[in-house]
Design an enzyme around this catalytic site. Structure first.
Site, PDB file in Angstrom:
ATOM      1  N   ASP A  17     -23.949  -5.261  19.543  1.00 28.01           N
ATOM      2  CA  ASP A  17     -24.783  -6.453  19.755  1.00 28.01           C
ATOM      3  C   ASP A  17     -24.616  -7.160  21.111  1.00 28.01           C
ATOM      4  O   ASP A  17     -24.550  -8.395  21.151  1.00 28.01           O
ATOM      5  CB  ASP A  17     -24.525  -7.500  18.642  1.00 28.01           C
ATOM      6  CG  ASP A  17     -24.666  -6.954  17.224  1.00 28.01           C
ATOM      7  OD1 ASP A  17     -25.024  -5.778  17.068  1.00 28.01           O
ATOM      8  OD2 ASP A  17     -24.418  -7.725  16.276  1.00 28.01           O
ATOM      9  N   LYS A 117     -29.461  -3.572  12.652  1.00 32.13           N
ATOM     10  CA  LYS A 117     -28.842  -4.105  11.428  1.00 32.13           C
ATOM     11  C   LYS A 117     -29.310  -5.532  11.191  1.00 32.13           C
ATOM     12  O   LYS A 117     -29.783  -6.183  12.121  1.00 32.13           O
ATOM     13  CB  LYS A 117     -27.324  -4.039  11.540  1.00 32.13           C
ATOM     14  CG  LYS A 117     -26.772  -4.901  12.661  1.00 32.13           C
ATOM     15  CD  LYS A 117     -25.272  -4.771  12.751  1.00 32.13           C
ATOM     16  CE  LYS A 117     -24.685  -5.648  13.817  1.00 32.13           C
ATOM     17  NZ  LYS A 117     -24.885  -7.090  13.614  1.00 32.13           N
ATOM     18  N   CYS A 168     -19.375  -9.734  14.311  1.00 33.30           N
ATOM     19  CA  CYS A 168     -19.940  -8.382  14.212  1.00 33.30           C
ATOM     20  C   CYS A 168     -19.028  -7.291  14.771  1.00 33.30           C
ATOM     21  O   CYS A 168     -18.927  -6.209  14.191  1.00 33.30           O
ATOM     22  CB  CYS A 168     -21.310  -8.355  14.860  1.00 33.30           C
ATOM     23  SG  CYS A 168     -22.481  -9.367  13.896  1.00 33.30           S
TER      24      CYS A 168
HETATM   25  C1  VGL Z   1     -23.379 -12.093  14.896  1.00 31.59           C
HETATM   26  C2  VGL Z   1     -23.423 -13.992  13.618  1.00 31.59           C
HETATM   27  C3  VGL Z   1     -24.690 -13.667  13.161  1.00 31.59           C
HETATM   28  C4  VGL Z   1     -22.637 -11.230  15.862  1.00 31.59           C
HETATM   29  C5  VGL Z   1     -24.642 -11.758  14.447  1.00 31.59           C
HETATM   30  O1  VGL Z   1     -23.262 -10.336  16.496  1.00 31.59           O
HETATM   31  O2  VGL Z   1     -21.402 -11.430  15.987  1.00 31.59           O
HETATM   32  N1  VGL Z   1     -22.784 -13.204  14.458  1.00 31.59           N
HETATM   33  N2  VGL Z   1     -25.277 -12.550  13.580  1.00 31.59           N
END
Ligand code: VGL
Ligand code: ZN
Length: 226
Positions: A17, A117, A168
Site C-alpha cells: 500500500d 484488497k 497493513c
Molecule cells: C491501512 C488503515 C486502513 C494501511 C489501510 O494501509 O495501513 N490502514 N486501511
C-alpha cells in the site's frame, strides 16, 4: 544501498500500500509516508520478483467513518470483530487524496504483480493475505490468493515494505509468517500511524519469527542472494 547484488529466485519484494492516500495530504496521511518511496525504488533494483498490494475500497466501505456518520478513529463492532473507522481513503472511485492510486514516483515493471484488497464493502482487509474476518483471501485478477501466487512463483521469503507498519504492513507480515513464509520487514521502508502501534507490531512480528531490520542490513545477508 549498493545495486551490486541480485536476490535469489525464492526471495521476493512485497510493497504494501505505498499509495498517495497514506502520504502527506492523503485521506489517511501517515507522517513521512512519502519518504519511503525512494527507499522502495532503490530496493527493487535487487529483485526480479516484485509484488504490490493496493488498498482499494468501494464507496461506502465499512471502514469509512463517513459511511456510519461517525468521527474518524472511533471504534465499532463489526461482525468479524473491532473495526477502527478511518477517514475516507483508498477509494477506487477517486483520484484525489482519497483515491487508491500508487505514489507517482514509484518504479513499476511489467512483470510486477498487484493484488487489490479491501474490495469487499462489508469487510476491511489490512493484510494482503486475509481480510479482517481472517477467512477470506484477497485475490489477484487470475483468482489466486497471494499465498497461492507466491508458491506458484517459487517464493518462500518475503522482504516487506510499505504503509503503514502498525496496520497493513504488520498484518501482512504476520499472516505471511502464519503461511510459513520467511519474513523480513524493512523498517526504514515503512512509516506508522502511531508510535505505540509501531512498537507493538514490531514486537509481534519478532515474536512470530519475523525479522525487522534496516535496508542497509540486507547487504549483509548472503543467503538472500543469487
Ligand atoms: C491501512 C488503515 C486502513 C494501511 C489501510 O494501509 O495501513 N490502514 N486501511
Ligand atoms: Zn483501508
Amino acid at each position: 544501498m549498493s545495486k551490486t547484488w541480485k536476490a535469489a529466485s525464492n526471495v521476493a519484494l512485497l510493497n504494501v500500500d505505498p499509495q498517495d492516500t497514506f502520504c502527506p495530504n492523503g485521506g489517511l496521511a501517515v507522517e513521512g509516508g512519502d519518504e519511503i518511496i525512494p527507499v522502495i525504488n532503490s530496493l527493487r533494483a535487487h529483485f526480479e520478483k516484485v509484488y504490490w498490494s493496493q488498498d482499494y475500497h468501494p464507496d461506502n466501505h465499512i471502514s469509512f467513518a463517513s459511511t456510519h456518520g461517525k468521527e474518524p478513529f472511533t471504534l465499532i463492532k463489526a461482525p468479524y470483530g473491532d473495526q477502527v473507522l478511518w477517514p475516507d481513503h483508498g477509494k477506487a472511485s477517486a483520484t484525489d487524496g482519497t483515491g487508491a492510486q500508487f505514489h507517482k514516483d514509484l518504479v513499476f515493471k511489467p512483470t510486477d504483480k498487484i493484488i487489490q484488497k479491501g474490495t469487499n464493502v462489508n469487510i476491511d482487509s489490512y493484510s494482503a493475505f486475509l481480510e479482517n474476518d481472517k477467512k477470506t483471501p484477497p485475490r489477484f485478477a487470475n483468482g489466486n490468493s497471494l499465498a497461492e501466487e507466491l508458491r506458484i512463483d517459487g517464493v518462500d521469503t518475503l522482504i516487506i515494505t510499505g504503509l503503514a507498519l502498525d496496520y497493513c504492513v504488520g498484518d501482512t507480515a504476520l499472516d505471511a509468517l502464519t503461511e510459513k513464509f520467511n519474513v523480513i520487514v524493512i523498517e526504514d521502508a515503512t512509516r506508522s500511524i502511531t508510535p505505540e502501534g509501531r512498537l507493538n507490531k514490531i514486537a509481534s512480528i519478532i515474536e512470530a519469527g519475523g525479522i525487522v531490520c534496516n535496508s542497509t542490513a540486507l547487504n549483509n545477508l548472503p543467503n538472500l542472494k543469487a
